[in-house]
Design an enzyme around this catalytic site. Structure first.
Site, PDB file in Angstrom:
ATOM      1  N   GLU A  91      75.285   6.980   5.820  1.00  0.00           N
ATOM      2  CA  GLU A  91      76.316   6.096   4.957  1.00  0.00           C
ATOM      3  C   GLU A  91      76.432   5.088   6.132  1.00  0.00           C
ATOM      4  O   GLU A  91      76.329   4.471   6.967  1.00  0.00           O
ATOM      5  CB  GLU A  91      77.708   6.594   5.705  1.00  0.00           C
ATOM      6  CG  GLU A  91      77.583   8.299   5.128  1.00  0.00           C
ATOM      7  CD  GLU A  91      79.183   9.140   5.276  1.00  0.00           C
ATOM      8  OE1 GLU A  91      78.948  10.256   5.697  1.00  0.00           O
ATOM      9  OE2 GLU A  91      80.375   8.471   5.755  1.00  0.00           O
ATOM     10  N   CYS A 104      80.018  -1.174   8.036  1.00  0.00           N
ATOM     11  CA  CYS A 104      79.679  -0.640   9.365  1.00  0.00           C
ATOM     12  C   CYS A 104      78.414   0.561   8.898  1.00  0.00           C
ATOM     13  O   CYS A 104      77.928   1.307   7.676  1.00  0.00           O
ATOM     14  CB  CYS A 104      80.513   0.288   9.304  1.00  0.00           C
ATOM     15  SG  CYS A 104      80.535   1.800  10.535  1.00  0.00           S
ATOM     16  N   CYS A 111      73.447  12.591  14.329  1.00  0.00           N
ATOM     17  CA  CYS A 111      73.961  13.079  15.932  1.00  0.00           C
ATOM     18  C   CYS A 111      73.037  13.668  16.850  1.00  0.00           C
ATOM     19  O   CYS A 111      73.369  15.336  16.128  1.00  0.00           O
ATOM     20  CB  CYS A 111      74.963  12.714  15.449  1.00  0.00           C
ATOM     21  SG  CYS A 111      75.596  11.395  17.194  1.00  0.00           S
ATOM     22  N   CYS A 115      79.670  14.986  20.002  1.00  0.00           N
ATOM     23  CA  CYS A 115      80.889  15.338  20.126  1.00  0.00           C
ATOM     24  C   CYS A 115      81.793  15.898  19.226  1.00  0.00           C
ATOM     25  O   CYS A 115      81.647  16.472  18.241  1.00  0.00           O
ATOM     26  CB  CYS A 115      81.515  13.319  20.283  1.00  0.00           C
ATOM     27  SG  CYS A 115      80.681  11.953  20.768  1.00  0.00           S
ATOM     28  N   CYS A 118      83.671  15.052  16.370  1.00  0.00           N
ATOM     29  CA  CYS A 118      82.927  13.847  15.199  1.00  0.00           C
ATOM     30  C   CYS A 118      81.901  14.943  14.241  1.00  0.00           C
ATOM     31  O   CYS A 118      81.087  15.597  14.276  1.00  0.00           O
ATOM     32  CB  CYS A 118      81.698  12.733  16.297  1.00  0.00           C
ATOM     33  SG  CYS A 118      81.422  11.762  15.123  1.00  0.00           S
ATOM     34  N   CYS A 332      83.032   8.010   9.944  1.00  0.00           N
ATOM     35  CA  CYS A 332      81.599   8.158   9.663  1.00  0.00           C
ATOM     36  C   CYS A 332      80.749   9.743   9.594  1.00  0.00           C
ATOM     37  O   CYS A 332      81.794  10.585  10.275  1.00  0.00           O
ATOM     38  CB  CYS A 332      81.084   7.839  11.194  1.00  0.00           C
ATOM     39  SG  CYS A 332      81.861   8.270  13.155  1.00  0.00           S
TER      40      CYS A 332
HETATM   41  N1  SAH Z   1      77.986   7.364  18.732  1.00  0.00           N
HETATM   42  C1  SAH Z   1      78.651   6.153  18.878  1.00  0.00           C
HETATM   43  C2  SAH Z   1      79.042   5.292  17.666  1.00  0.00           C
HETATM   44  C3  SAH Z   1      79.594   6.002  16.541  1.00  0.00           C
HETATM   45  S1  SAH Z   1      80.390   4.756  16.314  1.00  0.00           S
HETATM   46  C4  SAH Z   1      79.482   7.028  19.802  1.00  0.00           C
HETATM   47  O1  SAH Z   1      79.791   7.621  19.873  1.00  0.00           O
HETATM   48  O2  SAH Z   1      80.869   5.593  20.091  1.00  0.00           O
HETATM   49  C5  SAH Z   1      82.216   5.879  15.678  1.00  0.00           C
HETATM   50  C6  SAH Z   1      83.368   6.363  16.106  1.00  0.00           C
HETATM   51  O3  SAH Z   1      84.029   6.747  15.899  1.00  0.00           O
HETATM   52  C7  SAH Z   1      83.499   6.893  18.157  1.00  0.00           C
HETATM   53  O4  SAH Z   1      84.608   6.053  18.965  1.00  0.00           O
HETATM   54  C8  SAH Z   1      83.914   7.985  17.641  1.00  0.00           C
HETATM   55  O5  SAH Z   1      84.196   8.265  19.256  1.00  0.00           O
HETATM   56  C9  SAH Z   1      84.754   8.098  16.429  1.00  0.00           C
HETATM   57  N2  SAH Z   1      85.342   9.455  15.986  1.00  0.00           N
HETATM   58  C10 SAH Z   1      83.960   9.791  15.578  1.00  0.00           C
HETATM   59  N3  SAH Z   1      85.585  11.198  14.650  1.00  0.00           N
HETATM   60  C11 SAH Z   1      86.024  10.618  14.519  1.00  0.00           C
HETATM   61  C12 SAH Z   1      87.951  11.428  14.759  1.00  0.00           C
HETATM   62  N4  SAH Z   1      87.907  12.551  13.585  1.00  0.00           N
HETATM   63  N5  SAH Z   1      88.601  10.684  14.972  1.00  0.00           N
HETATM   64  C13 SAH Z   1      88.602   9.565  15.007  1.00  0.00           C
HETATM   65  N6  SAH Z   1      87.432   8.546  15.684  1.00  0.00           N
HETATM   66  C14 SAH Z   1      86.446   9.177  15.762  1.00  0.00           C
END
Ligand code: SAH
Length: 346
Positions: A91, A104, A111, A115, A118, A332
């Site tokens: 995406e 973006c 991934c 997390c 995520c 994302c």
């Molecule tokens: N892997 C990298 C790039 C992903 S960026 C990273 O972790 O930074 C995407 C951002 O969105 C990251 O800060 C991630 O932690 C955040 N993110 C993912 N799921 C989310 C959610 N449900 N609510 C808010 N932020 C989220």
């Protein structure tokens, strides 16, 4: 498999052209088409037919196929779902800010970081993207929107520092004057905190903004949310941030998504302020996106504000991320996961 046409750079294209007994200036013409989001040689109207055919034979000219586009009715945000040649899905999101347009970019199909909150991780891992596949996301969206892309953020699906070499190659191509010409200062790369790559990044891309997904002020809480925190404790992570700041002249961004009753209390805000007060940084508070299948839910707006107030009292620059494209679940991984769930249930 044939190389993807967006993975060519000027040098590799010129050496291929010389093998084809074609003049070197054709490289500039081909790159100009690619930069404009036109990978189909048949549409490269200033090339001779024989060269168009040779390009089709030598290179994968499809690479990314647009499967779906969703447009926000609210704010001009569009989400693009691309299918890669091998069937993987990624995406990208187009956004409009007061300061310009931004894309973006996804760096991996899926991934592996795990997390808990995520969506990108929940659909599993496919593979790393090539630099060309990242570049094409930006070029194809620029074409579709018929506008210049001013900024890029590598905050889509994937952990960019797990795909470090291709990431750096992509950033260099995106910056090059004869490619996308996006200034390094208009680029941001977000990581969940891979310490060795963070240290290298200040050398390899000193002008690019680094964003670190922190989401918690201490190891106990961070480990509950992000498995990577078990590998790199927060002290080491912040140590890497310090080294990064010494080696780059940039300010660092911390991302902090607020989850109700988990990491959004006054206590956590105070602890965060204590931990980062001596760093040249900016905190980006993210009102969390709900992710179905987890018990985590977004903090209410008054908690987000209270958290922000505490950081501000401690003189830590802090903004609340404007939520773009909420109506199209532009965060994302959300749509990719829905598509895969849809496929699995059929
Ligand atoms: N892997 C990298 C790039 C992903 S960026 C990273 O972790 O930074 C995407 C951002 O969105 C990251 O800060 C991630 O932690 C955040 N993110 C993912 N799921 C989310 C959610 N449900 N609510 C808010 N932020 C989220």
């Amino acid at each position: 498999m044939k190389p993807y046409i967006y993975d060519l750079n000027k040098d590799s294209l010129q050496s291929w052209l010389s093998q084809q007994k074609q003049p070197a200036y054709r490289a500039g013409q081909i790159l100009a088409w690619l930069n404009q989001g036109v990978p189909d040689p048949e549409k490269m109207s200033n090339l001779p037919q024989s060269l168009k055919m040779a390009i089709s034979e030598a290179f994968d000219t499809r690479g990314l196929t647009l499967l779906q586009r969703q447009d926000s009715a609210e704010d001009g945000t569009s989400k693009y779902i691309f299918q890669l040649t091998d069937g993987n899905i990624v995406e990208s999101v187009f956004m409009i800010y007061k300061t310009g347009t931004s894309v973006c970019v996804s760096s991996q199909a899926g991934c592996q970081m795990g997390c808990r909150f995520c969506a990108s991780t929940q659909a599993g891992f496919g593979r790393n993207l090539t630099a060309g596949e990242m570049l094409a996301q930006v070029a194809l969206i620029g074409r579709d929107k018929a506008c210049r892309i001013d900024k890029l953020v590598v905050m889509g699906i994937g952990e960019p520092f797990e795909n470090y070499e291709q990431l750096i190659c992509f950033l260099n191509q995106a910056k090059a004057a004869d490619r996308l010409g996006i200034g390094a200062r208009h680029m941001t790369v977000s990581t969940c905190g891979l310490v060795p790559q963070m240290l290298k990044f200040a050398e390899d891309a000193p002008q690019v903004t680094l964003a670190v997904s922190l989401h918690a002020p201490n190891d106990r809480l961070r480990r509950q949310l992000m498995p990577i925190a078990k590998r790199w404790p927060i002290d080491e992570l912040l140590g890497a941030c310090r080294t990064y700041l010494e080696n780059s002249n940039r300010r660092l961004t911390f991302e902090y998504a607020l989850f109700k009753g988990v990491n959004d209390g006054e206590e956590q805000a105070e602890e965060l302020a204590r931990r980062i007060h001596d760093l040249r940084c900016h905190v980006n508070l993210i009102p969390a996106n709900p992710v179905p299948g987890t018990e985590l839910s977004p903090s209410p707006p008054e908690r987000v504000r209270a958290f922000q107030d505490i950081l501000t009292q401690h003189h830590i620059p802090c903004t609340v991320r404007r939520e773009l494209g909420r109506d199209i679940t532009a965060a994302c991984g959300q749509l990719r996961r829905r598509l895969e769930e849809h496929e699995q249930s059929h």
